[in-house]
Write a protein that holds these residues in place. Structure first.
Motif, PDB file in Angstrom:
ATOM      1  N   ALA A 153       7.009  -5.775   2.297  1.00  0.00           N
ATOM      2  CA  ALA A 153       7.243  -5.968   3.731  1.00  0.00           C
ATOM      3  C   ALA A 153       7.790  -4.722   4.408  1.00  0.00           C
ATOM      4  O   ALA A 153       7.697  -4.584   5.627  1.00  0.00           O
ATOM      5  N   LYS A 154       8.378  -3.823   3.641  1.00  0.00           N
ATOM      6  CA  LYS A 154       8.867  -2.580   4.246  1.00  0.00           C
ATOM      7  C   LYS A 154       8.917  -1.494   3.191  1.00  0.00           C
ATOM      8  O   LYS A 154       8.931  -1.778   1.990  1.00  0.00           O
ATOM      9  N   ASP A 205      12.963  -9.748   2.991  1.00  0.00           N
ATOM     10  CA  ASP A 205      11.960  -8.676   2.986  1.00  0.00           C
ATOM     11  C   ASP A 205      11.426  -8.359   1.592  1.00  0.00           C
ATOM     12  O   ASP A 205      10.554  -7.508   1.455  1.00  0.00           O
ATOM     13  N   PRO A 235       6.373  -7.504  -2.897  1.00  0.00           N
ATOM     14  CA  PRO A 235       5.856  -8.629  -2.111  1.00  0.00           C
ATOM     15  C   PRO A 235       6.694  -9.877  -2.415  1.00  0.00           C
ATOM     16  O   PRO A 235       7.144 -10.064  -3.545  1.00  0.00           O
ATOM     17  N   CYS A 248      11.242  -2.528  -3.163  1.00  0.00           N
ATOM     18  CA  CYS A 248      10.850  -3.670  -2.343  1.00  0.00           C
ATOM     19  C   CYS A 248       9.514  -4.178  -2.898  1.00  0.00           C
ATOM     20  O   CYS A 248       8.617  -3.384  -3.185  1.00  0.00           O
ATOM     21  N   ARG A 274      -0.424  -3.898   6.782  1.00  0.00           N
ATOM     22  CA  ARG A 274       0.428  -3.444   5.688  1.00  0.00           C
ATOM     23  C   ARG A 274      -0.268  -2.422   4.799  1.00  0.00           C
ATOM     24  O   ARG A 274       0.382  -1.647   4.129  1.00  0.00           O
ATOM     25  N   ASP A 297       2.692 -14.635   0.258  1.00  0.00           N
ATOM     26  CA  ASP A 297       3.149 -13.381   0.872  1.00  0.00           C
ATOM     27  C   ASP A 297       2.876 -13.315   2.362  1.00  0.00           C
ATOM     28  O   ASP A 297       3.209 -12.325   3.003  1.00  0.00           O
ATOM     29  N   GLU A 332      -0.619  -8.928   8.004  1.00  0.00           N
ATOM     30  CA  GLU A 332       0.396  -9.977   7.993  1.00  0.00           C
ATOM     31  C   GLU A 332      -0.096 -11.164   8.818  1.00  0.00           C
ATOM     32  O   GLU A 332      -0.726 -10.978   9.857  1.00  0.00           O
TER      33      GLU A 332
END
Lengths: 459, 459
Positions: free
Chosen positions: A182-183, B373, B343, B341, A163, A104, A210
């Motif tokens: 990631a978002k 992502d 990982p 979303c 994150r 990740d 990250e």
């Protein structure tokens, strides 16, 4: 039966060895690398985990005492200095790298982990953590300050890397600010709010960051210019040309001189850009050829690229040691660094202004900066026992801040507000300051979390 | 003398032409592109500037009415749908590009500016705005949703691009959330907090965005794989190898089929990655050669790169039209897209799970996603007049969300919470939800800003 004191309560709840009132230790926690006057905390505690921090907060509430976070004391704006009788929470015992999530590109750490400790571990996986403020600060401190430094022009600032944070709030409750994706468009952006909050909203007990793969190819370089203006223009042109520059540091003449003295280098004593590029070999070769054209247009007389590790490290060590070079050269004096950031279009004018401010002052001073971001520093040494020098240094700082604010910039690019930049918050944020104060009140209604910092000003 | 009504007050303060109760107009503002049931606002207003918005807020306060923001109605989660009798604020008259600050790589816009309108203007300067959610949404809506889309793997999400917002708060006061410098450690991070706040904390009246130079060289490509697993693994390997990929979109078999029908393409009906790379020519050639190796290891049978503009545009148009292809193919039905979303390490498993959920349901459904992502969507069409289909679609959505949360992901990667994801906020955020509710109360104590959205759930 007597009620237990604050210290007894802490010792009972944690353990004897985690709580100290030893004056030497307390004095170590009274100051940081800033020029601000030390204030000794009542007691220093060393939590091992979030539960300990939660209990410290509950005891602090019970005894109506403020808490102050302490990482390694590398703050340049007094972020860790107590403002009242209270508890200094030292996170040095919480220094475990909890998990490297290689797939990740994430790592979970405790707040006391230092930047070099983290990168040493990540190297085993071919990874690195990008934020590099120079000092070997703790990740907790870097997150609380929204630190950045030399590589943020390419990889972003601290706020861009976080994150998730485990945070202990004022009442001792423990929350998470994010997740591992990631978002996200879910809920309010607590991650961003806590980063840069300087311990005024809660204490960080775990941080998920990250990380990046170590680039295939890294080239560092030094480009020497006839004037600072030329150096700045070259940096701006490089950015505009879309060259994927990873570091872009300006060092002015006096600072190159100091560097040569301290780091045993013999760089030409002229305005210099220290540069670094990350990418693949073919791409970088094309970029470097283009870069040579750009700097030539600005009268660059010497550009040297270093591809091997040792030469590259030497170059960056010299740059990083600049602050220590100044400190070393002025024994008994204290360093002050200004820390404004301006829009790139205003950078050349701002640095000309900074040079004039230094020349008009009673100080020698060097200018260095992360010019890819528009962030630059005046480094100067002053005598904290001289009222005249204190006043003169404060005046210089103020002139630089006022200039930055007048061109749409900020009073602090990366060192934080702490004790030094509170007085500019109203001018910088205007009506927003009231909103910020409301946020502070919502999180910390009894004002016990690093009080009278950031958006609060003790008159 | 009678007191003026809400509508009379609005008409008097703004102008007659800026305020309407026309039922056709109101019905247009009762819905968006989501599957949520429409609710008609009492009145629709068209502000011209921040002052108008401020006055609307003050009148809303006076009449105890909520306000609902409206851009172009492209929300996929009901962000603009009223929850009570109130005022829909339509920002379409605030659609000016105020200033392109070329040197600073910044642009200042009003919230009603659309993405394609902005990029058309920026092209004149050799610049582009990177966030591309597919729909031609307004910048205000994209900021309120924290939109992202195909290019965020390289350039970041909406939150990463915003340097300053002019916001009108609940009481009508006007603040700025940031400044023009590339970074700042001053005050709390209001920029980040307002981005993704879905109009629940304030209304945006001006937004300053970061823009980028159009890359020297752009290559797009299509890589076809035997299985979805292979396609996902190839995407993950590419990321880990540090290849500077600018877009990385997965389209599964059924979706390729729909695309071919709608866009008149004849792509092989197999799991496919749509790719794009930005860089310099030499660098990209090296990257593409490397990319070929990576996809070959995953059994890629066909990889085609397009360097010319027309072919590239056709490819991305086909990808962007996927949602419309589904809508076109199911007249009378409503589209639902899931939007979780996860990982990256969980992506392959998550997409396998999603496929199973679709196969076990009563729906045909395609899977597509921004796999760089970890963000993926199930697109399905359902009949909003059938209680059975509504229930089944909701169940499918829930299963996908629960899976994402169980592996450390989020219930919404980019579409926002709106009306569809409120019920998952407690599970996703835990104790943090209380903190978020406190923030909402601090900004909007009378609950008049897009109420019962995001962190508030109307039972």
């Amino acid at each position: 039966m007597q009620m237990p004191t604050l210290v007894e309560s802490l010792q009972e709840t944690l353990s004897m060895s985690q709580v100290t009132t030893n004056i030497t230790v307390r004095e170590l926690h009274s100051k940081d690398e800033s020029y601000h006057a030390p204030v000794t905390p009542e007691v220093v505690v060393y939590p091992y985990n979030a539960q300990d921090v939660s209990e410290i907060k509950q005891i602090a509430k019970q005894f109506s005492r403020p808490v102050y976070p302490f990482g390694l004391g590398s703050s340049l704006e007094g972020l860790v200095i107590p403002t009242e009788d209270g508890i200094s929470i030292d996170f040095s015992e919480m220094n475990r790298i909890i998990e490297v999530k290689e797939q990740d590109l994430l790592v979970k750490v405790q707040p006391g982990v230092t930047r070099t400790q983290l990168n040493k571990e990540l190297k085993k996986y071919g990874l690195f953590f990008s934020v590099d403020p120079g000092a070997d600060a703790t990740i907790g401190g870097m997150a609380a300050t929204n630190a950045s430094g030399t590589s943020s022009v390419r990889y972003g600032i601290m706020r861009d890397q976080v994150r998730d944070i485990e945070v202990v709030l004022a009442d001792g409750s423990i929350i998470h600010t994010g997740n591992l994706a990631a978002k996200s468009s879910s809920g309010y952006n607590l991650n961003g709010l806590f980063i840069g909050s300087e311990g005024t909203l809660g204490s960080f007990t775990e941080i998920t960051l990250e990380v990046h793969g170590i680039p295939e190819h890294i080239v560092a370089g030094r480009a020497v210019f006839p004037t600072i203006d030329n150096a700045v223009e070259a940096a701006v042109s490089t950015l505009h040309a879309g060259v994927p520059i990873a570091r872009c540091e300006l060092v002015d003449e006096p600072s190159v001189k100091k560097t040569n003295e301290f780091s045993d280098t013999d760089y030409p004593v002229q305005p210099t850009l220290f540069l670094e590029f990350h990418g693949n070999e073919a791409g970088l070769n094309q970029d470097l050829a283009f870069m040579k054209e750009i700097v030539k247009e600005q009268g660059c007389e010497e550009i040297e690229f270093e591809q091997d590790n040792a030469a590259r490290n030497k170059l960056w060590e010299a740059r990083h040691n600049l602050a220590y070079a100044y400190i070393h050269g002025a024994p008994g004096k204290k360093m002050m660094t200004t820390d404004v950031c301006v829009p790139i279009s205003e950078l050349a004018g701002a640095i000309r202004h900074a040079r004039k401010v230094v020349d008009d002052s009673m100080f020698e001073g060097g200018i260095a900066g992360h010019v890819g971001d528009g962030n630059y520093h005046i480094i100067l040494m002053f005598d904290r026992n001289s009222e005249e020098e204190i006043q003169a240094a404060a005046k210089l700082n103020e002139e630089v801040v006022k200039y930055a604010l007048s061109v749409g910039g900020t009073c602090t690019g990366e060192h934080g507000v702490g004790l030094g930049k509170q007085k500019y918050q109203a001018e910088e944020h205007g009506e927003s300051l009231f909103v910020m104060k409301k946020i502070k009140e919502a999180f910390d209604p009894e004002n016990r979390l690093n009080p009278f910092k950031l958006v609060q000003f003790k008159e």
